[in-house]
Scaffold this active site. Sequence first.
Site: not given
Lengths: 322, 341
Positions: B197, B225, B227, B248-249, B251
């Site tokens: 992200t 979906r 996140g 970020t990563g 979710g």
Amino acid sequence: MFEPAIIVHGGAGTHPSEWKKREPYLAGVKDATLQGHAKLARGGSALDAVEAAVIALENNPLFNTGHGSVLNLKGNVEMDAIVIDGRTLSSGAVCGVRGCPNPVRVARLVMEKTNHCLLTGEGAQDFMESQGILPVPDSQLIVPGMRLAWEKAVLTDKASSLPAASQRTASDLPPGCDTVGAVAMDAHGNVAAATSTGGTTAKLPGRVGDSPIIGAGAYADSSVGAISTTGDGESIMKVCLARRTAELLETGVPAQESAARALRFMHEKVGGEAGVIVLAKDGNRCHVARHFISTTMPWVAVNNGCITWGIDQGQEESASLE
Amino acid sequence: MLCDNAFEGRVWGGAVIKIITMFRPTIIVHGGARQFTPDTRDLVQEGVKAAARQGYAELTKGGSAMDAVVAAVSAMEDNTVFNAGHGSRLNLKGQVEADAIVIDGRNLGSGAVCGLQGCSNPVQLARLVMEKTNHCLLTADGAREFMESQGIAAVPSSELVTERARIELEQHVKFSSAVENLVAPRSAPPPSSSCDTVGAVAMDANGNLAAATSTGGITAKLPGRVGDSPIIGSGAYADNTVGAVSTTGCGESIMKVCLARRVGELLEKGKTAQEAAEHALEFMSGRVGGAAGVIVLSQYGNAGACEVGHHFITENMAWAAIDEGQLRWGVDPGQEMNEII
């Protein structure tokens, strides 16, 4: 072994002052609580209990969830719901879902059958159908009272999408126009939370409030406790009300005070009215509490063989569970 | 706290003194936390540096922290190397569904979109949700209708879908069907699948903070979906009295622990920006697993400067920060390059 407990709310707002008109709300929340408690008494999980309680309220046309949901600006029903399992912090939620009689059930399926925490819109509906749940037309979900409220809002320009949400007074809302939720602890000491809503009358299509959001509409962690919120969704989201309540529990603040302080913070920081139900772990027992800064919030709790309930500020009646 | 100008009143022994406080405009951006492949690494580094410059340019010409984070994130949405806007990862049906958020630290005002199709710059639409409605989050068709009501025409899918994203989806689907024959259906996605992200946090010359995050989500996600990115307290958090955060990563892991809010809590407890980032990620990893990265600005201190922190427990996180005429950036753990601007 833990002594199971559950507390359920039927929405923070302004309920009718006549007992004859408000009694059905309390009766509905009581029935939902007993259904949830029955699951716990039979050895069911906290998740089973909160799901059962919320499903009972979704099926009850009096409450703004499932059957009985409010209508958005276009006159459609769009729902949001969440479940959280405090054991693993796993969660499932849906938002902006249509044609769904029991959003909380779909939320649980999201948690159990996918790798995701939140599904929205058409994707959520497709998933629901993939799980064998047939969509229902809006006509099966809309009740006359909510349609009337929608007409009034749209015709008199009091649509919630137009004036500032924080400037709305409680009297602008149709009676009982709010979210439902439940938190519980089972015999294994695990906690769970569930929240479900149709949103706000005449909301912009696609508007999502706090209910399906971890940390806003609900929070659960078996090492701490569980929370469900209701009220002015945007205010609740901005301050992460459920997570904020949990933060206070984590520092040792008692359940009641955690709820009160979190709500006071919200009101001072961003305005708005809301209510919170809390279950706080305490050794092999728990404390259940509620606090609200709206006019009313019907709530019922079962803990330590006692059933307690109320709807007005400061009201707490109790009886032995038998 | 509202800081409309650079003057601050303090009471000392009954007297009110007006102090002119100069705030040091600061910005830090991230372009995703994941393992970057050799072919994208340089592009990603250049991309975050360019985004930081664009955001900082807003600050130096007197723009708000909100202007800066929206400019920086828009730059990354326009850059096809990043998983946002153009270049977004595709859902299982091959579509782009975007999530984005902005938060204004002055009053916790927020706008966000999720499950949005046909939008080139979701972060700009998120800002419009905040400024033109009474709501904080719009989803799917409703978000799209709102976008069109603001005079922004929906763009066809073909404009947002890149070859790279399409290939990644094909590879993922091939991998998943092979794996399904061997292990339980819910096994981990292949390493090439990204959970990243973009985001930015900034402080402007008035000491105001803002945060923004934007994403296309994860390759082959279930349609619909959502996140962490559009969620206050998960993908972003901002409060002038606390700090500003973008995450970020993975979710789902971020959502379960309300990662951005958790960083905020640690700042409130007196941790530095760097400590807050590290401790929050450590908690997340221990409690629910998954990996992520975080960028943080603290509230300003006595000298009108805020602390800048970044931390990640993924292989890489592309980040770039500018303050005091210096641009710093990195991709690998512990790496920090710098140049004078």
